[in-house]
Scaffold this motif. Structure first.
Motif, PDB file in Angstrom:
ATOM      1  N   GLY A 257       0.701  -1.222   0.029  1.00  0.00           N
ATOM      2  CA  GLY A 257       0.120   0.229  -0.066  1.00  0.00           C
ATOM      3  C   GLY A 257       0.819   1.285   0.004  1.00  0.00           C
ATOM      4  O   GLY A 257       0.195   2.363   0.179  1.00  0.00           O
ATOM      5  N   GLU A 258       2.203   1.227  -0.017  1.00  0.00           N
ATOM      6  CA  GLU A 258       3.063   2.271  -0.119  1.00  0.00           C
ATOM      7  C   GLU A 258       2.885   3.119  -1.207  1.00  0.00           C
ATOM      8  O   GLU A 258       3.022   2.436  -2.365  1.00  0.00           O
ATOM      9  N   VAL A 259       2.729   4.390  -1.126  1.00  0.00           N
ATOM     10  CA  VAL A 259       2.769   5.254  -2.339  1.00  0.00           C
ATOM     11  C   VAL A 259       4.265   6.025  -2.381  1.00  0.00           C
ATOM     12  O   VAL A 259       4.606   6.616  -1.626  1.00  0.00           O
ATOM     13  N   ALA A 260       4.890   5.859  -3.360  1.00  0.00           N
ATOM     14  CA  ALA A 260       6.097   6.608  -3.861  1.00  0.00           C
ATOM     15  C   ALA A 260       5.837   7.567  -4.817  1.00  0.00           C
ATOM     16  O   ALA A 260       5.184   7.457  -5.865  1.00  0.00           O
ATOM     17  N   VAL A 261       6.133   8.979  -4.455  1.00  0.00           N
ATOM     18  CA  VAL A 261       6.031  10.082  -5.594  1.00  0.00           C
ATOM     19  C   VAL A 261       7.336   9.951  -6.053  1.00  0.00           C
ATOM     20  O   VAL A 261       8.505  10.064  -5.682  1.00  0.00           O
ATOM     21  N   LEU A 262       7.231   9.724  -7.728  1.00  0.00           N
ATOM     22  CA  LEU A 262       8.431   9.596  -8.431  1.00  0.00           C
ATOM     23  C   LEU A 262       8.940  10.916  -9.200  1.00  0.00           C
ATOM     24  O   LEU A 262       9.930  11.002  -9.070  1.00  0.00           O
ATOM     25  N   GLU A 263       7.993  11.649  -9.540  1.00  0.00           N
ATOM     26  CA  GLU A 263       8.427  13.025 -10.248  1.00  0.00           C
ATOM     27  C   GLU A 263       7.241  13.779  -9.980  1.00  0.00           C
ATOM     28  O   GLU A 263       6.061  13.413 -10.070  1.00  0.00           O
ATOM     29  N   VAL A 264       7.519  15.179  -9.726  1.00  0.00           N
ATOM     30  CA  VAL A 264       6.729  16.352  -9.735  1.00  0.00           C
ATOM     31  C   VAL A 264       7.123  17.274 -10.846  1.00  0.00           C
ATOM     32  O   VAL A 264       8.396  17.662 -10.781  1.00  0.00           O
ATOM     33  N   VAL A 265       6.248  17.862 -11.627  1.00  0.00           N
ATOM     34  CA  VAL A 265       6.638  18.971 -12.769  1.00  0.00           C
ATOM     35  C   VAL A 265       5.435  19.923 -12.115  1.00  0.00           C
ATOM     36  O   VAL A 265       4.488  20.057 -12.505  1.00  0.00           O
ATOM     37  N   PRO A 266       5.839  21.065 -11.334  1.00  0.00           N
ATOM     38  CA  PRO A 266       5.217  21.968 -11.241  1.00  0.00           C
ATOM     39  C   PRO A 266       5.306  23.140 -12.023  1.00  0.00           C
ATOM     40  O   PRO A 266       6.332  23.593 -12.305  1.00  0.00           O
ATOM     41  N   VAL A 267       4.171  23.580 -12.611  1.00  0.00           N
ATOM     42  CA  VAL A 267       4.364  24.812 -13.480  1.00  0.00           C
ATOM     43  C   VAL A 267       3.508  25.855 -12.536  1.00  0.00           C
ATOM     44  O   VAL A 267       2.500  25.852 -12.448  1.00  0.00           O
ATOM     45  N   HIS A 268       4.289  27.191 -12.272  1.00  0.00           N
ATOM     46  CA  HIS A 268       3.793  28.239 -11.740  1.00  0.00           C
ATOM     47  C   HIS A 268       3.789  29.557 -12.359  1.00  0.00           C
ATOM     48  O   HIS A 268       4.746  29.960 -13.114  1.00  0.00           O
ATOM     49  N   GLU A 269       2.535  29.834 -12.489  1.00  0.00           N
ATOM     50  CA  GLU A 269       2.435  31.558 -13.110  1.00  0.00           C
ATOM     51  C   GLU A 269       2.555  32.588 -11.816  1.00  0.00           C
ATOM     52  O   GLU A 269       1.429  32.388 -11.142  1.00  0.00           O
ATOM     53  N   ILE A 270       3.531  33.169 -11.844  1.00  0.00           N
ATOM     54  CA  ILE A 270       3.704  34.329 -10.712  1.00  0.00           C
ATOM     55  C   ILE A 270       3.918  35.488 -11.183  1.00  0.00           C
ATOM     56  O   ILE A 270       4.591  36.306 -10.307  1.00  0.00           O
ATOM     57  N   GLY A 271       3.646  35.904 -12.421  1.00  0.00           N
ATOM     58  CA  GLY A 271       3.591  37.376 -12.753  1.00  0.00           C
ATOM     59  C   GLY A 271       5.115  37.694 -13.165  1.00  0.00           C
ATOM     60  O   GLY A 271       5.450  37.933 -14.424  1.00  0.00           O
ATOM     61  N   ARG A 272       6.031  37.589 -12.316  1.00  0.00           N
ATOM     62  CA  ARG A 272       7.380  38.150 -12.517  1.00  0.00           C
ATOM     63  C   ARG A 272       8.002  37.300 -11.227  1.00  0.00           C
ATOM     64  O   ARG A 272       7.726  37.721 -10.109  1.00  0.00           O
ATOM     65  N   VAL A 273       9.148  36.719 -11.924  1.00  0.00           N
ATOM     66  CA  VAL A 273       9.942  36.199 -10.926  1.00  0.00           C
ATOM     67  C   VAL A 273      11.127  37.077 -10.404  1.00  0.00           C
ATOM     68  O   VAL A 273      11.829  37.763 -11.176  1.00  0.00           O
ATOM     69  N   ILE A 274      11.233  37.277  -9.158  1.00  0.00           N
ATOM     70  CA  ILE A 274      12.369  38.279  -8.569  1.00  0.00           C
ATOM     71  C   ILE A 274      13.654  37.535  -8.421  1.00  0.00           C
ATOM     72  O   ILE A 274      14.762  37.881  -9.042  1.00  0.00           O
TER      73      ILE A 274
END
Lengths: 287, 772
Positions: B635-652
């Motif tokens: 029942g173990e769940v392993a997270v193998l990969e995450v691809v986060p896409v964020h829209e934040i207006g302007r990255v400082i």
């Protein structure tokens, strides 16, 4: 933390004498990674702390292909983890010690300390029991030898009396047909206590099991041998059906409790899965 | 392997010299050398150490407290009980401009409402003696019925935990949000889904335990060093509750080891420390043990969400109805804010014109839930996104395409009531699909093996700033030094996110000076301008914009000052890389230090710029891809990969922004799969108030993360278009994982955390169903 008296005996004789006089309120400190936490959090009342690190000859570490492995009470978990002899000959122990705490903890903690703490979920104990380890105990007279599987009497309890000092541990050499594995089940990959730990040490030729020892951690008041399961396997050819039978048998031998880490039923289920897998790995199966 | 460098600059309307660059953080050296000072590092001559006595019952009246043995212990200097402290009702969430604070706390009360509540405090010459004295305090309790669940506490006739005039233990009157005609919408629906979602109790588990040091000076002024996100709120509340003028309280916080929202509250410790210091005439320090950060800390609100939505065959959402019920624990804290924000969030993310929402927050005799990264939205968007995944399947759509079709877009009315700027969410979803070859992955063969893989997408949006719940304001002062360097004086707190580095970048950019020319003064309420606190993903958005305005103000003054020296109009001047330059018809320039420094032995005029910014609201967006592997035997769940896409207006600061995103993912993985602060429902006792049994994922558990930051929908109110990023990542990751688990094993969970045991049991039930 409560105040305590601190001692640094220079010899085993002095230490043993001191511990006998101080009685049950005294504790040996070697690595201190368990003891100090328990003292700081007042989980354990310790009025006298006896440091054995000034005693000579407790850091020996030897491996001989015939006599096996022997190391002293002050040998750290990290030394064992990184020893080529351990990695090559006792892969179940190597695996188990690599899963104990963090590298920082393993640099200080000792194997003998982990054993004497007598936690049912200790990582080092199942593979050592599966490998037939025994302890050397000094009590002022001649050293006596205690088979590790006879050492524990309950959670945190052992056969030791005040004045007894475990000086070292020895493991028989593995034979040419030995296969070994340890699987730890936890909620994460590091810095974790075992929810269930299963160690297997098996002698096998061409799929046939001539001898086997299985130790189950965290599913009984002490680490236990799954003797009925071993009997089931001994002298038989290991196939999928027998593995399933062994898994079922090991589940029956376990007497787990349920707590916030896992329910008793889940622990029992995992004993089955992990026993089956550990035998498979020990037989050289893919992980 | 995590990557930060893949930063998209989809919308660059100007070249930046400092903004958008991962400059070396201004606090790096002091942190790696261990010299950065935290509240716990403050050591003063004669300082005493304090400890709190905590209740070992969950709900009771205090019949008596005997402190005589504690007072008799050598080294004990003072003991306080409810009989010795001012009895002033105050709010745990002390935002003076918020309409929704709940005044329901006393420093110490003659009643306890949760297991672990402070009932007395001791000051002694050492922490050990204080601890021993605490153990010697004898409290006699008269038990009251314990109400540990929402159900028990909100039954008709349930005994009130607080006398606030509301029935069935409501913290605030129920919140109703209605748009359009929900009944008509359901009548038009081809598919109606109705589910209940059950939410666990994760805690922020910040690295630095709560700690404070108090000292009164000879003029009756209190200085309080404390680990807080909102120093000015602490100042105001201390002054009010202790009955001293505001200018007699100074709150200092240099560095913090995290807060994640929870450290906006006061935790009894500040009051008790101050009172013990006043009584003994000596400085007093009180630090929580790790256990106390659980017992007396703040968790995310557990609760239940009933959600019903109507969909049409062509994939539109035509009706949405929800009843959100949060468990506030023993006090209100941020319950009102979380209930309002979490409930209102359900008006958006996925478009729906007909919405009927109800939000409730209920007192129980359990640990206090407070502000925590994601602020109610983690909970409600988990439910919403999971149901979208389910609806997509039932309607025959790809889940990512279905979410894209329904993604909130430009002009839609946001939960705050403002029109959305840009198409941030759609951009994020599209980018996730491109980046991961989504459709190809979906078509992948799925062998019936022991370990099964699945992919999922989860989406979110989150406001930068707490408007309209709290009317916020950011302030900054930029002081020009005679050598052309500048000092930024800001009220923005530094939780450890790199906020002051980002603010310095903004000042450097605006003024045309190198990053290294900006130094920061912060964290002292007697010096820095007023600030509401570091929360609501608004430090860069709000504090950054104020800093930008202050820098622009001082730039204007510098140019006026330099104009005669360069024989040009101020309008024809600019500051570039530390030089004042003539921008038209000449290439004359002078060093900034020449323009602002002393001349001919005359001291220079002090130029100071001031910036005040009152924001409205902007929203940041994210879509997260997660791939998981489920071990169907354990029942173990392993997270193998995450691809986060964020829209934040302007990255400082790209690395700092990516760090926020990765950290949020780490916390979110924990919340979804393992973290739960568990209460014994028979007596209210905490079952895992320690890191032995409250398990957060560590580095070994972390998947590969490929962070992508988009700048496609800059906000006109943020500095250079920047919006917030702090809270967003923790919201999107949970649904991404839950949806991926479904893809892997065909089981839909409606709760978190999803433990191995539950996965295994669900698989067993599924197998039994198939067999029957």
């Amino acid at each position: 933390m409560k105040p305590f008296e601190y001692y640094e005996p220079a010899s085993l004789a002095e230490a043993s004498d001191l511990l006998r006089r101080l009685g049950k309120d005294a504790s040996i400190i070697a690595g201190g990674t368990d003891l100090l936490v328990e003292m700081k959090e007042e989980l354990r009342s310790v009025l006298h702390v006896v440091n054995i690190k000034k005693i000579p000859n407790l850091r020996n570490f030897t491996y001989d292909p015939a006599a096996g492995l022997r190391f002293g009470a002050l040998v750290t978990v990290r030394e064992v983890e990184t020893s080529p002899h351990v990695i090559g000959n006792y892969p179940n122990l190597a695996k188990a010690v690599s899963l104990l705490g963090s590298v920082q903890v393993r640099n200080r903690a000792t194997i003998v300390g982990n054993i004497c703490r007598a936690s049912p979920s200790a990582d080092t104990i199942p593979p050592l029991i599966a490998d037939g380890a025994s302890l050397s105990v000094y009590d002022g007279g001649a050293d006596r030898t205690i088979l590790l599987e006879d050492f524990f009497t309950g959670p945190g309890r052992t056969v030791l009396s005040p004045g007894d000092i475990v000086t070292g541990i020895s493991l028989p050499a593995p034979g040419p047909t030995s296969g070994r594995a340890y699987i730890k089940h936890g909620r994460r990959k590091a810095m974790e206590l075992a929810t269930v730990g299963v160690a297997v040490s098996i002698e096998h030729v061409a799929g046939q099991c001539s001898d086997v020892r299985i130790a189950l951690g965290a599913v009984a008041p002490t680490v236990i041998r799954a003797r009925r399961t071993e009997d089931l396997l001994r002298g038989r050819r290991i196939d999928a059906a027998l593995l399933a039978e062994a898994a079922e048998s090991a589940m029956q031998e376990a007497t787990p409790i349920g707590n916030v880490r896992a329910s008793a039923a889940y622990r029992r289920d995992m004993v089955g899965v992990l026993t089956r897998r550990a035998i498979g790995y020990a037989m050289g199966g893919a992980r | 392997m995590n990557t930060y460098e893949r930063i998209d600059r989809d919308l660059s309307d100007r070249d930046f010299t400092v903004v958008g660059k991962s400059v070396k953080r201004s606090d790096t050296l002091e942190k790696v050398t261990g010299t950065a000072r935290y509240a716990g590092d403050v050591a003063l001559p004669g300082m005493l150490h304090a400890k709190m006595k905590r209740s070992n019952v969950a709900h009771a009246r205090i019949r008596s407290i005997d402190t005589s043995k504690a007072l008799a212990l050598k080294g004990v200097k003072a003991v306080l009980t409810h009989q010795d402290v001012p009895r002033v009702l105050h709010a745990g969430s002390p935002h003076p401009r918020s309409a929704s604070v709940t005044r329901d706390q006393y420093i110490l009360d003659d009643r306890v409402r949760y297991w672990g509540e402070g009932v007395a405090a001791v000051a002694a010459v050492s922490e050990e003696i204080a601890e021993r004295a605490v153990a010697l305090i004898e409290v006699e309790y008269e038990p009251l019925p314990g109400l540990f669940t929402i159900e028990a506490a909100s039954e008709p006739g349930a005994p009130p935990i607080h006398e606030n005039g509301l029935d069935r233990n409501h913290v605030l009157p129920p919140v109703f949000v209605t748009r359009g005609d929900v009944d008509k919408g359901f009548a038009e629906a081809d598919l109606i889904l109705e589910r209940e979602y059950d939410l666990g109790r994760p805690t922020p588990a910040y690295m630095e335990p709560n700690v404070c040091v108090s000292q009164w000076d000879g003029n009756g002024k209190l200085t309080m060093w404390t680990s807080t996100q909102s120093a000015f709120m602490v100042r105001g509340t201390l002054a009010e509750v202790l009955g001293v003028p505001l200018n007699k309280v100074r709150v200092v916080v240099d560095h913090m080891g995290g807060g994640f929202g929870a450290k906006q509250d006061l935790f009894q410790n500040e009051f008790l420390c101050a009172l013990l210091a006043r009584q003994t005439g000596r400085p007093v320090r009180m630090e929580f043990s790790r256990k106390e950060t659980f017992l007396g800390g703040r968790s995310r609100h557990p609760g239940k969400i009933w959600l019903k939505q109507g969909f049409t065959k062509d994939g539109r959402i035509v009706a949405r109805e929800a009843r959100v019920t949060f468990n506030s624990g023993a006090y209100g804290s941020h319950g009102p804010g979380v209930t309002n924000v979490g409930t209102a969030a359900l008006t958006s993310l996925y478009r729906c014109e007909n919405v009927r929402l109800e939000g409730r927050c209920i007192y129980t005799n359990s640990p206090i839930a407070g502000a925590f990264r994601g602020y109610g939205v983690v909970q409600t968007y988990y439910a919403l996104d999971l149901m979208m995944d389910e609806a997509a399947e039932k309607l025959g759509f790809d889940p990512a395409e279905f979410k894209l079709m329904n993604a909130v877009r430009e002009g839609d009315i946001a939960p705050s009531g403002h029109p959305i700027v840009g198409h941030g969410l759609g951009d994020c979803i599209r980018r996730v699909m491109e980046e991961t070859n989504w459709h190809e992955l979906r078509r992948r063969e799925k062998p019936e093996s022991v370990k099964r893989r699945g992919i999922g997408i989860g989406c979110e949006m989150h406001g930068s700033s707490a408007y309209p719940g709290i009317k916020e304001q950011g302030n900054a002062i930029v002081k020009m030094n005679e050598d052309g360097t500048v000092t930024l004086i800001t009220g923005t707190a530094g939780l450890g996110t790199g906020a002051h580095t980002a603010l310095s970048q903004i000042v450097a950019e605006e003024l045309g000076v190198p990053f290294e020319a900006v130094s920061v003064v912060q964290g002292d309420t007697d010096i820095v301008p007023w600030d509401i606190g570091a929360f609501a993903s608004h430090t860069t958005y709000l504090g950054g914009r104020a800093a930008q305005l202050a820098a622009a103000d001082v730039r204007r003054q510098v140019l006026e000052h330099a104009a005669p020296l360069l024989q040009a109009e101020p309008a024809d001047l600019a500051i570039r890389d530390g030089f004042v330059v003539v921008t038209s018809g000449s290439n004359r320039s002078i060093r900034l230090s020449e323009a602002v420094g002393p001349k001919r032995g005359m001291p220079a005029m002090q130029l100071v710029g001031v910036g005040t910014y009152m924001p409205t609201k902007s929203y940041s967006f994210a879509a997260h891809f997660a791939e998981v592997e489920v071990d169907t035997e354990t029942g173990e769940v392993a997270v193998l990969e995450v691809v986060p896409v964020h829209e934040i207006g302007r990255v400082i600061h790209p690395i700092a922004a990516a760090g926020q995103i990765e950290g949020g993912i780490q916390q979110g993985i924990g919340h979804t799969l393992s973290e739960d602060y568990v209460i014994d429902l028979t007596d209210g006792r905490s079952l895992n108030p320690s890191f032995v049994d409250y398990k957060m994922p560590l580095s070994m558990d972390m998947p590969s993360i490929r962070t992508i930051i988009l700048e496609t929908a800059p906000d006109p109110g943020g500095p250079y278009g920047a919006k917030g990023v702090g809270e967003d990542p923790i919201i999107a990751i949970g649904p991404a994982i839950a949806n991926a688990i479904y893809d892997a094993i065909g089981v839909r969970f409606h709760h978190y955390p999803i433990t191995p045991e539950q996965v295994l049991n669900a698989l067993k039930s599924k197998a039994n169903e198939t067999r029957q």
